[in-house]
Design an enzyme around this catalytic site. Structure first.
Site, PDB file in Angstrom:
ATOM      1  N   ASP A 141       3.296   9.757  -0.383  1.00 52.12           N
ATOM      2  CA  ASP A 141       2.159   8.936   0.054  1.00 52.12           C
ATOM      3  C   ASP A 141       1.899   7.873  -1.009  1.00 52.12           C
ATOM      4  OD1 ASP A 141      -0.106   8.121   1.477  1.00 52.12           O
ATOM      5  OD2 ASP A 141      -0.728  10.185   1.884  1.00 52.12           O
TER       6      ASP A 141
ATOM      7  N   HIS B  88       0.821  -1.224   0.000  1.00 53.68           N
ATOM      8  CA  HIS B  88       0.000   0.000   0.000  1.00 53.68           C
ATOM      9  C   HIS B  88       0.850   1.268   0.000  1.00 53.68           C
ATOM     10  CE1 HIS B  88      -4.014  -1.830   0.808  1.00 53.68           C
ATOM     11  NE2 HIS B  88      -3.226  -2.859   1.093  1.00 53.68           N
TER      12      HIS B  88
HETATM   13  P1  ADP Z   1      -3.023   6.668   5.477  1.00 53.09           P
HETATM   14  O1  ADP Z   1      -3.406   5.334   4.990  1.00 53.09           O
HETATM   15  O2  ADP Z   1      -1.562   6.963   5.377  1.00 53.09           O
HETATM   16  O3  ADP Z   1      -3.520   6.998   6.830  1.00 53.09           O
HETATM   17  P2  ADP Z   1      -5.021   7.646   3.584  1.00 53.09           P
HETATM   18  O4  ADP Z   1      -5.378   9.047   3.229  1.00 53.09           O
HETATM   19  O5  ADP Z   1      -4.831   6.741   2.425  1.00 53.09           O
HETATM   20  O6  ADP Z   1      -3.720   7.743   4.507  1.00 53.09           O
HETATM   21  O7  ADP Z   1      -6.141   7.006   4.473  1.00 53.09           O
HETATM   22  C1  ADP Z   1      -6.583   7.614   5.650  1.00 53.09           C
HETATM   23  C2  ADP Z   1      -7.934   7.035   6.007  1.00 53.09           C
HETATM   24  O8  ADP Z   1      -8.190   7.327   7.375  1.00 53.09           O
HETATM   25  C3  ADP Z   1      -9.061   7.651   5.193  1.00 53.09           C
HETATM   26  O9  ADP Z   1     -10.002   6.668   4.857  1.00 53.09           O
HETATM   27  C4  ADP Z   1      -9.649   8.678   6.146  1.00 53.09           C
HETATM   28  O10 ADP Z   1     -11.031   8.888   5.972  1.00 53.09           O
HETATM   29  C5  ADP Z   1      -9.402   8.050   7.495  1.00 53.09           C
HETATM   30  N1  ADP Z   1      -9.213   9.098   8.512  1.00 53.09           N
HETATM   31  C6  ADP Z   1      -8.343  10.125   8.499  1.00 53.09           C
HETATM   32  N2  ADP Z   1      -8.502  10.922   9.571  1.00 53.09           N
HETATM   33  C7  ADP Z   1      -9.487  10.380  10.294  1.00 53.09           C
HETATM   34  C8  ADP Z   1     -10.130  10.734  11.523  1.00 53.09           C
HETATM   35  N3  ADP Z   1      -9.781  11.813  12.231  1.00 53.09           N
HETATM   36  N4  ADP Z   1     -11.120   9.928  11.943  1.00 53.09           N
HETATM   37  C9  ADP Z   1     -11.477   8.839  11.241  1.00 53.09           C
HETATM   38  N5  ADP Z   1     -10.920   8.464  10.095  1.00 53.09           N
HETATM   39  C10 ADP Z   1      -9.937   9.217   9.617  1.00 53.09           C
HETATM   40  C1  G6P Z   2      -1.026   3.195   6.303  1.00 53.32           C
HETATM   41  C2  G6P Z   2      -0.457   1.796   6.144  1.00 53.32           C
HETATM   42  C3  G6P Z   2      -1.396   0.793   6.793  1.00 53.32           C
HETATM   43  C4  G6P Z   2      -1.672   1.176   8.225  1.00 53.32           C
HETATM   44  C5  G6P Z   2      -2.213   2.600   8.309  1.00 53.32           C
HETATM   45  C6  G6P Z   2      -2.448   3.083   9.732  1.00 53.32           C
HETATM   46  O1  G6P Z   2      -2.195   3.249   5.578  1.00 53.32           O
HETATM   47  O2  G6P Z   2      -0.265   1.510   4.773  1.00 53.32           O
HETATM   48  O3  G6P Z   2      -0.828  -0.508   6.731  1.00 53.32           O
HETATM   49  O4  G6P Z   2      -2.587   0.287   8.822  1.00 53.32           O
HETATM   50  O5  G6P Z   2      -1.290   3.475   7.678  1.00 53.32           O
HETATM   51  O6  G6P Z   2      -1.314   2.915  10.516  1.00 53.32           O
HETATM   52  P1  G6P Z   2      -1.272   1.976  11.814  1.00 53.32           P
HETATM   53  O7  G6P Z   2       0.181   1.946  12.187  1.00 53.32           O
HETATM   54  O8  G6P Z   2      -2.133   2.672  12.816  1.00 53.32           O
HETATM   55  O9  G6P Z   2      -1.822   0.646  11.441  1.00 53.32           O
END
Ligand code: ADP
Ligand code: G6P
Length: 472
Positions: free
Chosen positions: A370, A162
């Site tokens: 990202d 991912h």
């Molecule tokens: P990452 O996987 O690095 O966190 P992404 O943007 O791909 O970044 O995914 C983040 C996910 O987490 C999204 O689906 C978003 O809606 C969710 N998210 C981000 N901030 C919050 C929050 N404060 N509460 C709930 N969900 C959140």
């Molecule tokens: C990114 C990674 C995921 C991970 C998520 C949240 O999306 O690709 O594998 O689950 O961040 O991070 P955490 O360490 O809380 O699982």
């Protein structure tokens, strides 16, 4: 133990602690792209999800979530430190994100990473039926494909990364680089977000293993491993439905009212992570205020930053720095009842996020690097009104698809400032045309299309995809 013909293996189970402990049979997504994406496709699928529940100690007994059986993997405190916080999130995560934060290499972490990967492989081998498909996810579990192949040669094994997969110049720094490449190549199909990543893997396989490799296939030990790009997406239908739900529409009105009807609203939503470029963004915003290009009386920034990986020192330090900077900006530029920045450090429900996205005149998504960034896609999907502008980092995987966004280099604070102003001042026609093109793209490239494309490539016949991705 029931055996499944589809097994997902990911570090995290798609629920948080409270849902696990009180036994509520409800998906409670942990923030993060991976579990959100898979959650969307697996709700109706008779699969097993192997993962960690986020707590140390004995694995809890977990209820099924919809049709999905959960198979927890327990971690000790030492394993959480060496595998999750250590090798996965202090070595691999920063290195894979262009080393925007210095990766830490501690030799003793490796053995823990290896043994936890072995445990995940054993758990998957136990719940996978004969000739089942096992889909291993992300950088935490890079050794699992090969370990699983040794345990169960009958399985069809997929691996999906991912996060970004770096060029050889960076990857070659890793002390255990050969084992990590060999681990991934235990899969039948290795999927990435971008084609560049498949190219990087091919180069590394040639360099480190002397393998015959192209950008879509690598021959290792006489076996062909296919590789390719499968850009992950979101449940577009879910976000669109949420956006028009009467209670969400009411929340939007309330939010606009609370923020100030006449104000231009900028919104950012991130996990609190140094890859997300939050500090660069705050610097740009502070300078816009300082130079008078943006005034507190007519513009406001909403920054949602949900805490993440808080036991890792670099994340705690980042949080302190960000909170200090938000405090300074509000102290210097805010007025009574009118802060320059609303800073929210809390988890939001999907409905609250759908409301917030619709409140934005400009959505600011500016990670330094990202893999994809699903927030950008969620924002586009939520804008049923066709309005709003997206400022998007060139270094997010999403930029390859959402090319009509206002693209920006977030490392360049001047570019960031100019692009924010351009987006704020763009004509409604310009914004609408950009948004429409992005919405059209997303409608066809949703999470089901992603899973279907990956699983079809995995088994070649389309049978897996038809069986598991029902809503075709
Ligand atoms: P990452 O996987 O690095 O966190 P992404 O943007 O791909 O970044 O995914 C983040 C996910 O987490 C999204 O689906 C978003 O809606 C969710 N998210 C981000 N901030 C919050 C929050 N404060 N509460 C709930 N969900 C959140
Ligand atoms: C990114 C990674 C995921 C991970 C998520 C949240 O999306 O690709 O594998 O689950 O961040 O991070 P955490 O360490 O809380 O699982």
């Amino acid at each position: 133990m029931r055996q499944s013909s589809l097994v997902v293996v990911a570090n995290r189970l798609p629920l948080d602690d409270s849902a696990a402990r009180d036994g509520a049979c409800e998906w409670r997504r942990s923030p993060g792209g991976l579990s959100g994406a898979l959650h969307a496709i697996l709700q109706q699928t008779p699969a097993t999800w192997v993962g960690w529940d986020g707590e140390v100690g004995l694995a809890p007994r977990l209820p099924d979530l919809g049709a999905v059986r959960l198979r927890p993997v327990a971690l000790t405190a030492a394993e959480q430190a060496g595998y999750y916080e250590g090798f996965a999130n202090s070595t691999l995560w920063p290195l894979y994100h262009d080393a925007v934060q210095q990766p830490v290499f501690q030799r003793e972490w490796w053995e823990t990473y290896r043994s936890v990967n072995q445990r995940f492989a054993e758990a998957a081998a136990e719940v996978a039926g004969k000739h089942a498909a096992v889909w291993v996810q992300d950088y935490h579990l890079q050794l699992v494909p090969q370990m699983l192949r040794e345990l169960r040669p009958d399985l069809l094994i997929g691996f999906f990364m991912h996060v970004p997969f770096p060029p050889p110049e960076l990857f070659m720094q890793l002390p255990r680089r050969v084992e990590l490449i060999r681990g991934m190549l235990g899969a039948d199909l290795v999927g990435f977000q971008r084609e560049q990543a498949a190219h990087n893997l091919a180069q590394l396989a040639q360099k480190l293993l002397g393998a015959e490799a192209s950008d879509d296939a690598i021959i290792v030990d006489g076996r062909t491993v296919r590789t390719g790009a499968f850009p992950v997406s979101i449940d577009v239908a879910e976000m669109r439905a949420l956006a028009t739900r009467p209670d969400v529409v009411k929340q939007v009105e309330q939010l606009r009212h609370d923020l100030g009807e006449a104000k231009r609203v900028l919104v950012s939503v991130d996990r609190l992570d140094y890859t997300k470029g939050i500090e660069h963004r705050l610097t740009a915003y502070r300078e816009l205020l300082r130079d008078g290009h943006v005034k507190v009386r007519d513009t406001v920034l909403v920054q949602v930053a949900v805490p993440s990986r808080e036991r890792v020192e670099s994340y705690r330090e980042l949080r302190d720095r960000i909170e200090g900077e938000v405090g300074r900006i509000n102290g210097e530029y805010g007025r009574v009842g009118e802060p320059a920045i609303h800073y929210l450090n809390q988890p939001f429900t999907r409905a609250q996020l759908a409301a917030l996205y619709q409140t934005a005149d400009v959505m600011v998504v500016t990670p330094l690097r990202d893999g994809m960034n699903l927030v950008a896609k969620e924002f586009v999907a939520a804008r049923e009104d066709g309005a709003g502008a997206l400022v998007l980092s060139e270094f997010a995987g999403a930029a390859a698809e959402l090319s009509q966004a206002f693209l920006v280099n977030p490392h360049d604070v001047d570019d960031l400032k100019q692009t924010l102003l351009r987006a704020l001042e763009a004509s409604p026609e310009d914004r609408a045309a950009r948004m429409e093109a992005m919405r059209r793209h997303l409608a066809e490239h949703d999470i089901l299309a992603w899973a279907r494309a990956y699983l079809t490539e995995l088994d070649h016949t389309g049978r897996l995809a038809r069986r598991f991705i029902g809503r075709a």
